[in-house]
Design a protein around this motif. Structure first.
Motif, mmCIF file in Angstrom:
data_model
loop_
_atom_site.group_PDB
_atom_site.id
_atom_site.type_symbol
_atom_site.label_atom_id
_atom_site.label_comp_id
_atom_site.label_asym_id
_atom_site.label_seq_id
_atom_site.Cartn_x
_atom_site.Cartn_y
_atom_site.Cartn_z
ATOM 1 N N HIS A 160 0.859 -1.186 0.000
ATOM 2 C CA HIS A 160 0.000 0.000 0.000
ATOM 3 C C HIS A 160 0.891 1.231 0.000
ATOM 4 N N ASP A 161 0.315 2.393 -0.205
ATOM 5 C CA ASP A 161 1.107 3.622 -0.174
ATOM 6 C C ASP A 161 0.655 4.519 0.969
ATOM 7 N N GLN A 162 1.513 5.430 1.358
ATOM 8 C CA GLN A 162 1.188 6.451 2.355
ATOM 9 C C GLN A 162 1.725 7.788 1.858
ATOM 10 N N LEU A 163 0.819 8.699 1.578
ATOM 11 C CA LEU A 163 1.178 10.058 1.216
ATOM 12 C C LEU A 163 1.449 10.816 2.513
ATOM 13 N N LEU A 164 2.604 11.485 2.605
ATOM 14 C CA LEU A 164 3.047 12.078 3.864
ATOM 15 C C LEU A 164 3.357 13.566 3.695
ATOM 16 N N TYR A 165 2.962 14.332 4.714
ATOM 17 C CA TYR A 165 3.190 15.775 4.740
ATOM 18 C C TYR A 165 3.547 16.147 6.168
ATOM 19 N N LYS A 166 4.780 16.613 6.355
ATOM 20 C CA LYS A 166 5.227 17.030 7.687
ATOM 21 C C LYS A 166 5.285 18.558 7.705
ATOM 22 N N PRO A 167 4.362 19.223 8.431
ATOM 23 C CA PRO A 167 4.318 20.688 8.406
ATOM 24 C C PRO A 167 5.581 21.303 8.990
ATOM 25 N N GLY A 168 5.879 22.514 8.550
ATOM 26 C CA GLY A 168 7.061 23.214 9.024
ATOM 27 C C GLY A 168 6.830 23.954 10.326
ATOM 28 N N ARG A 219 5.259 21.795 21.438
ATOM 29 C CA ARG A 219 4.017 21.034 21.594
ATOM 30 C C ARG A 219 3.671 20.224 20.350
ATOM 31 N N HIS A 220 4.117 20.697 19.189
ATOM 32 C CA HIS A 220 3.748 20.045 17.934
ATOM 33 C C HIS A 220 5.013 19.769 17.120
ATOM 34 N N THR A 221 5.437 18.536 17.113
ATOM 35 C CA THR A 221 6.679 18.189 16.426
ATOM 36 C C THR A 221 6.460 17.423 15.136
ATOM 37 N N ALA A 222 5.357 16.664 15.010
ATOM 38 C CA ALA A 222 5.086 15.814 13.838
ATOM 39 C C ALA A 222 6.220 14.827 13.601
ATOM 40 N N SER A 271 17.165 19.309 9.193
ATOM 41 C CA SER A 271 16.436 20.527 9.547
ATOM 42 C C SER A 271 14.932 20.393 9.306
ATOM 43 N N ASN A 272 14.522 19.580 8.325
ATOM 44 C CA ASN A 272 13.095 19.422 8.067
ATOM 45 C C ASN A 272 12.592 18.008 8.351
ATOM 46 N N GLY A 273 13.346 17.274 9.163
ATOM 47 C CA GLY A 273 12.864 15.987 9.643
ATOM 48 C C GLY A 273 13.017 14.856 8.654
ATOM 49 N N CYS A 274 14.203 14.722 8.071
ATOM 50 C CA CYS A 274 14.435 13.615 7.145
ATOM 51 C C CYS A 274 14.358 12.279 7.884
ATOM 52 N N SER A 310 11.800 9.758 12.331
ATOM 53 C CA SER A 310 12.221 11.086 11.886
ATOM 54 C C SER A 310 11.847 12.120 12.930
ATOM 55 N N GLY A 311 12.652 13.174 12.972
ATOM 56 C CA GLY A 311 12.454 14.240 13.939
ATOM 57 C C GLY A 311 11.613 15.378 13.380
ATOM 58 N N PRO A 312 11.622 16.528 14.052
ATOM 59 C CA PRO A 312 10.746 17.644 13.691
ATOM 60 C C PRO A 312 11.207 18.372 12.435
ATOM 61 N N ASN A 313 10.260 19.033 11.804
ATOM 62 C CA ASN A 313 10.541 19.933 10.693
ATOM 63 C C ASN A 313 10.589 21.351 11.260
ATOM 64 N N THR A 314 11.789 21.897 11.377
ATOM 65 C CA THR A 314 11.953 23.217 11.981
ATOM 66 C C THR A 314 12.063 24.328 10.928
#
Length: 277
Positions: A105-113, A118-121, A153-156, A217-221
């Motif tokens: 299956h697939d998963q489309l992913l979007y990690k906000p900046g 409180r919000h790390t994604a 820096s953007n959560g690779c 993966s870590g946060p998108n800063t």
């Protein structure tokens, strides 16, 4: 087995030793622009193929959370081309020493900046196979397609080399936000160390990791979203195993089969060989 021009024998050996590998750029700038445009269409519930994804982020949901859409290929022709891309299938076949590769299956992913306290994604440390134990063997691999450049820096994505040889590890949680706490609680095999490697990639590159490779993966800063699609793939001999913790997985419902049946048929498009698509 595939003889991909994108993958050398040294690459295959690297994948088998480390449980991951990163391709050269497979998608052009114009293709990436189109992929991002159609990702946004999914979020606006514009489904060109007339079918909703299995599940998706919708307007009104938490804008600071990770957006994860399952089976966007049901809904959009551009994203379906990504999820069933023959070159991705060919590479996966070579890395997995398989004669056939189909879409799990697939998963489309979007990690906000602009992550904050409180919000790390974040994506917690996990092995994909913990969610796929409805498959008798971990005969699966993920192709992670970068729609945008990615680094720390953007959560690779970060992977733990060699962890695909450890079996299932005690701590597995895709949604856990405290990655440090997870690491402290892990019970690793004797003599092994937890040393994550960041997968720094340019837009259009694709990383491949084994279903037992630990990753997260870590946060998108940054100020811009991190966009991608995880294309989960399986070899042609992947069979259903009943009575596992993954009995509720959507693919068990889609197969509607018996113990030992192959996961095959219309819900699982074939990427390789292209002649049977």
């Amino acid at each position: 087995m595939a003889q991909s021009s994108y993958v050398t024998q040294e690459d295959v050996l690297f994948f088998r030793e480390n449980g991951y590998w990163v391709s050269p750029k497979l998608f052009s700038e114009s293709e990436l622009e189109e992929m991002i445009e159609h990702q946004e269409k999914i979020y606006r519930a514009e489904y060109e193929l007339g079918r909703e994804p299995w599940s998706t982020w919708k307007a009104g949901d938490n804008p600071r959370s990770l957006r994860k859409t399952d089976n966007a290929h049901w809904s959009d022709p551009v994203l379906r081309r990504v999820a069933t891309h023959p070159v991705i299938g060919e590479i996966a076949a070579r890395l997995m020493n398989a004669d056939k590769i189909a879409l799990w299956h697939d998963q489309l992913l979007y990690k906000p900046g602009r992550a904050d306290r409180r919000h790390t994604a974040n994506v917690g440390w996990h092995q994909d196979y913990v969610y796929w134990q409805c498959c008798a063997e971990p005969s699966l691999v993920t192709a992670w397609v970068a729609f945008t450049d990615v680094d720390l820096s953007n959560g690779c994505m970060q992977v733990v080399p060699g962890s695909h040889k450890w079996g299932l590890i005690k701590v597995n949680d895709f949604f856990e936000q405290n990655l440090e706490k997870q690491q402290e609680q892990m019970e690793l095999p004797d003599g092994q160390a937890f040393r994550p490697v960041p997968l720094v990639m340019k837009a259009g590159q694709v990383s491949f990791h084994h279903a037992l490779t630990i990753h997260g993966s870590g946060p998108n800063t940054t100020d811009s979203p991190r966009r991608s699609m995880a294309v989960h793939l399986m070899t042609g001999d992947t069979r259903y195993r009943s009575g596992t913790p993954a009995e509720g997985h959507m693919n068990v419902k889609l197969l509607n089969g018996r113990d030992g049946d192959l996961f095959e048929g219309e819900p699982f498009p074939v990427l390789y060989p292209a002649s049977v698509r």
